[in-house]
Design an enzyme around this catalytic site. Sequence first.
Site, PDB file in Angstrom:
ATOM      1  N   GLU A 186     -19.005  -2.571   5.975  1.00  0.00           N
ATOM      2  CA  GLU A 186     -17.740  -3.184   5.576  1.00  0.00           C
ATOM      3  C   GLU A 186     -17.807  -4.699   5.700  1.00  0.00           C
ATOM      4  OE1 GLU A 186     -15.897  -0.706   4.667  1.00  0.00           O
ATOM      5  OE2 GLU A 186     -13.825  -1.391   4.521  1.00  0.00           O
ATOM      6  N   LYS A 200      -5.920   8.004  10.140  1.00  0.00           N
ATOM      7  CA  LYS A 200      -5.226   6.728   9.911  1.00  0.00           C
ATOM      8  C   LYS A 200      -4.168   6.457  10.982  1.00  0.00           C
ATOM      9  CE  LYS A 200      -5.752   4.740   6.136  1.00  0.00           C
ATOM     10  NZ  LYS A 200      -5.699   5.039   4.758  1.00  0.00           N
ATOM     11  N   ARG A 234     -18.514  -1.655  -4.036  1.00  0.00           N
ATOM     12  CA  ARG A 234     -18.442  -0.234  -4.350  1.00  0.00           C
ATOM     13  C   ARG A 234     -18.148   0.019  -5.825  1.00  0.00           C
ATOM     14  NH1 ARG A 234     -14.714   4.199  -1.421  1.00  0.00           N
ATOM     15  NH2 ARG A 234     -12.983   3.039  -2.297  1.00  0.00           N
ATOM     16  N   CYS A 239      17.010 -25.482  -7.227  1.00  0.00           N
ATOM     17  CA  CYS A 239      17.024 -26.921  -6.990  1.00  0.00           C
ATOM     18  C   CYS A 239      18.301 -27.529  -7.586  1.00  0.00           C
ATOM     19  CB  CYS A 239      15.782 -27.574  -7.599  1.00  0.00           C
ATOM     20  SG  CYS A 239      15.812 -27.649  -9.382  1.00  0.00           S
ATOM     21  N   SER A 259     -15.592   8.216  -0.801  1.00  0.00           N
ATOM     22  CA  SER A 259     -14.596   7.811   0.194  1.00  0.00           C
ATOM     23  C   SER A 259     -14.370   8.963   1.164  1.00  0.00           C
ATOM     24  CB  SER A 259     -13.313   7.383  -0.486  1.00  0.00           C
ATOM     25  OG  SER A 259     -12.697   8.511  -1.022  1.00  0.00           O
ATOM     26  N   LEU A 260     -13.458   8.777   2.092  1.00  0.00           N
ATOM     27  CA  LEU A 260     -13.203   9.801   3.103  1.00  0.00           C
ATOM     28  C   LEU A 260     -11.812  10.370   2.896  1.00  0.00           C
ATOM     29  CD1 LEU A 260     -14.425   7.785   6.226  1.00  0.00           C
ATOM     30  CD2 LEU A 260     -15.519   9.834   5.318  1.00  0.00           C
ATOM     31  N   ASP A 270     -10.917  -2.416   8.187  1.00  0.00           N
ATOM     32  CA  ASP A 270     -10.112  -2.573   6.974  1.00  0.00           C
ATOM     33  C   ASP A 270     -10.626  -3.760   6.160  1.00  0.00           C
ATOM     34  OD1 ASP A 270      -8.194  -2.075   5.149  1.00  0.00           O
ATOM     35  OD2 ASP A 270      -6.508  -2.760   6.369  1.00  0.00           O
ATOM     36  N   LYS A 284     -12.154   2.321  11.936  1.00  0.00           N
ATOM     37  CA  LYS A 284     -12.191   2.215  10.476  1.00  0.00           C
ATOM     38  C   LYS A 284     -11.839   0.775  10.122  1.00  0.00           C
ATOM     39  CE  LYS A 284     -10.621   4.492   6.266  1.00  0.00           C
ATOM     40  NZ  LYS A 284     -10.274   3.304   5.503  1.00  0.00           N
ATOM     41  N   ASP A 343       0.839  -1.204   0.000  1.00  0.00           N
ATOM     42  CA  ASP A 343       0.000   0.000   0.000  1.00  0.00           C
ATOM     43  C   ASP A 343       0.871   1.250   0.000  1.00  0.00           C
ATOM     44  OD1 ASP A 343      -2.033  -1.750   0.130  1.00  0.00           O
ATOM     45  OD2 ASP A 343      -2.762  -1.156   2.115  1.00  0.00           O
ATOM     46  N   ALA A 344       1.986   1.191   0.755  1.00  0.00           N
ATOM     47  CA  ALA A 344       2.847   2.369   0.874  1.00  0.00           C
ATOM     48  C   ALA A 344       3.443   2.722  -0.501  1.00  0.00           C
ATOM     49  CB  ALA A 344       3.957   2.095   1.873  1.00  0.00           C
ATOM     50  N   CYS A 379       9.851 -22.025 -12.625  1.00  0.00           N
ATOM     51  CA  CYS A 379      10.842 -23.056 -12.899  1.00  0.00           C
ATOM     52  C   CYS A 379      10.239 -23.959 -13.959  1.00  0.00           C
ATOM     53  CB  CYS A 379      11.130 -23.845 -11.624  1.00  0.00           C
ATOM     54  SG  CYS A 379      12.005 -25.378 -11.936  1.00  0.00           S
TER      55      CYS A 379
HETATM   56  S1  IVH Z   1     -18.275   6.065   6.451  1.00  0.00           S
HETATM   57  C1  IVH Z   1     -18.742   8.953   2.445  1.00  0.00           C
HETATM   58  N1  IVH Z   1     -17.502   4.568   8.426  1.00  0.00           N
HETATM   59  O1  IVH Z   1     -13.450   3.597   4.739  1.00  0.00           O
HETATM   60  C2  IVH Z   1     -18.018   7.752   2.968  1.00  0.00           C
HETATM   61  N2  IVH Z   1     -16.418   4.256   6.343  1.00  0.00           N
HETATM   62  O2  IVH Z   1     -12.175   5.893   3.048  1.00  0.00           O
HETATM   63  C3  IVH Z   1     -18.707   7.195   4.160  1.00  0.00           C
HETATM   64  N3  IVH Z   1     -14.763   2.440   6.328  1.00  0.00           N
HETATM   65  O3  IVH Z   1     -15.213   3.471   1.731  1.00  0.00           O
HETATM   66  C4  IVH Z   1     -17.945   6.076   4.748  1.00  0.00           C
HETATM   67  N4  IVH Z   1     -15.006   1.845   8.425  1.00  0.00           N
HETATM   68  O4  IVH Z   1     -14.911   1.299   3.054  1.00  0.00           O
HETATM   69  C5  IVH Z   1     -17.305   4.867   7.129  1.00  0.00           C
HETATM   70  N5  IVH Z   1     -16.977   3.297  10.281  1.00  0.00           N
HETATM   71  C6  IVH Z   1     -16.786   3.576   9.002  1.00  0.00           C
HETATM   72  C7  IVH Z   1     -15.845   2.889   8.191  1.00  0.00           C
HETATM   73  C8  IVH Z   1     -15.685   3.256   6.867  1.00  0.00           C
HETATM   74  C9  IVH Z   1     -14.368   1.590   7.300  1.00  0.00           C
HETATM   75  C10 IVH Z   1     -14.197   2.439   4.968  1.00  0.00           C
HETATM   76  C11 IVH Z   1     -15.229   2.404   3.867  1.00  0.00           C
HETATM   77  C12 IVH Z   1     -15.036   3.669   3.094  1.00  0.00           C
HETATM   78  C13 IVH Z   1     -13.628   4.023   3.425  1.00  0.00           C
HETATM   79  C14 IVH Z   1     -13.466   5.531   3.339  1.00  0.00           C
END
Ligand code: IVH
Length: 697
Positions: free
Chosen positions: A182, A322, A145, A418, A89-90, A126, A124, A40-41, A440
């Site tokens: 999730e 994060k 999604r 080997c 997304s956030l 994962d 959050k 991811d990094a 191989c």
């Molecule tokens: S609220 C408008 N709540 O994080 C977006 N998201 O980067 C509203 N996620 O796509 C999302 N835990 O897959 C929300 N308690 C939580 C969450 C959560 C994990 C994930 C989700 C979202 C991503 C946002």
Amino acid sequence: MIDVADLTEAQAAEELTKLADQITHHDLAYHQNDAPEISDADYDALKRRNLAIEERFPHLIRENSPSMRVGAPRAEQFSAVEHGVPMLSLDNAFSDEDALEFDARIRRFLRLDETPIAYTAEPKIDGLSASLRYEKGILVQGATRGDGRVGEDVTANLRTLKDIPHRLSGSGWPDVIEVRGEVYLGHAEFAALNAAAMEAGDRTYANPRNAAAGSLRQIDSTITAKRPLRFFAYAWGLVSEKFAETQWEALAKLKAWGFQTTPQSTCVQGADGLLAAYAVLERERPNLGYDIDGVVYKVDRLDWQQRLGFVSRAPRWGIARKFPAEQARTVLEAIDLQVGRTGAVTPVARLKPVTVGGVTVTNATLHNADEIARKDLHIGDTVVVQRAGDVIPQVVEAIPELRPAGAAPYEFPTHCPCPLQTPLARETTAGGAETVVRRCTGELACPFQRIEHLKHFVSRRAFDIEGLGEKQLQGFYDEGLIREPADIFTLAERDKVSLKKLKDRERAGETSVANLFAAIETRRTIPLDRFIYGLGIRHIGEQTALVMARGYGTAAEFLAAMDKVAAGDEEAVAELDAMDQIGDAVIQAAAAFFAEDHNRGMVQRLSDQLTVLDAEKPKTDTAVAGKTVVFTGALERMTRDEAKAQAEGLGAKVASSVSKKTDLVVAGPGAGSKLKTATELGIQVMTEDEWLAMVAG
Ligand code: IVH
């Protein structure tokens, strides 16, 4: 790498093109194949570089720039579902300062005084987000999604999750609601899934999130049903009417309707509350039993959320704080190659032991040769290792300043480690493009592949021979007593005439040897599907083996057909191709396997030792025999799995999407696009009750 500030316009344009290709490639690997090739990094670094160049040269921003996308387009095997309200997304926050700024921003926007704002602070999770559409309290559709606007229809798969109610409990739910949350997999379940996959010689997943995504995005929902996926609800999309005043109240309602909500969520006051909630969750994180990668802060009042609205792809009312990745420095002592059953070679970093986030790390995967070259690794380098949600640690980068004098860049071996030292080949796709996988080419002549192959043969879902685990097998292999599957079945005979009896060996008592021989004898009679699966042919997993077993019926038929497929006999290839879910990859793998003399010899010697039971041929004398059936919408009298098993037992094929090949669609309440397609194509449609009456009669 040139500093962004020093790039000429031409260089910038060239690099943006390259970055777009790379990011798209990694998006597909991650989202569609659930098999990321970089950490991811590293992925974030590519995205950041893309963004930095775009910021300096805004006129070079491409119409399809990776900075404009969320996730990836849906895969073709699933039908499209347009979300009633997009799944966005956030934005991320990485520090206390970012969290304080979030609070200050909201205050400014809403022109509030000093009174603290109420927020929810939720772990959050994962995993991967999913949207569940309920109409009149009944689950009618579930989707991933996708790109945020259009997702993949995975209704049948989502229905197999025990945390997802088929009907909402209680009362007060809106007539129509898209419940969002999730899908995730716990640590213990992830470890068990990977252990089973390893034993069976199947692919393993890098982390619980990829495993959850891979498990949810199965074409066959019976596979999803076997994976213990779970679901937390935390949000909603389209709703036909308002059902709460605050996020906190909404979470309580979701719980009352039968969903799981995260027990660690809290409702806090003001900026201090945000920081305190983060500290608590950071402490709790190791004890949860599933991965969380941060804390989501949301303004609690929904009328304020409404006023705050969205900026481009993310809401102003929420942010994801994060956790930092857990990192440490150590020394890269060596790079070893691991050879899998099918010859794929994976480089593994051997590290000086170091503690990262409470776990001692000694190995890390390096994925492939390109990855090593990109990181410019030298043996003896001091490297940064990281565990970030991922159970398998990663090497983030080398620190060139600390490189010992004279250390040379790592050269990827050209030959298998080997004793035979067979050349490694770079694998190409069906279209001829080179992939990152090196293989191989020694096949069963390579002792590493041989032993992996034998391990697969005795594994639980293949021949399942009790008392012959990996360790015992390795012992017999090293002594030269078992070199191929047939040897297992001649072991007792050979032991009778041997001067050095097994029971006299160190640690092997008379009873345990007798038990082992007895266990081997019980497997001398074996169902055809297990026989086929046990051969360990690439791309022929349990499900494919079952389909082939049913299709051919007997071992003799199967072996005769395989010889013909290997010889390129068109009729035999067409017969195999016509079997459910069998495509080019399987055909090519089967042809390649049976084209090799040593493989044919191995199979022949093995079948001489066995009684292979005929497979049950599908029934041909029922109303639905040979027909292709699709179930869609909600089923009320049986589960999807029951319906599928029943239909298959009666000789029907069950498909997941409607096409010209479909003979019959069984539609329940809430049936959507599939029903529409069926009507357009003039395919027979019936209700669940009509189906039950037909199959009963
Ligand atoms: S609220 C408008 N709540 O994080 C977006 N998201 O980067 C509203 N996620 O796509 C999302 N835990 O897959 C929300 N308690 C939580 C969450 C959560 C994990 C994930 C989700 C979202 C991503 C946002």
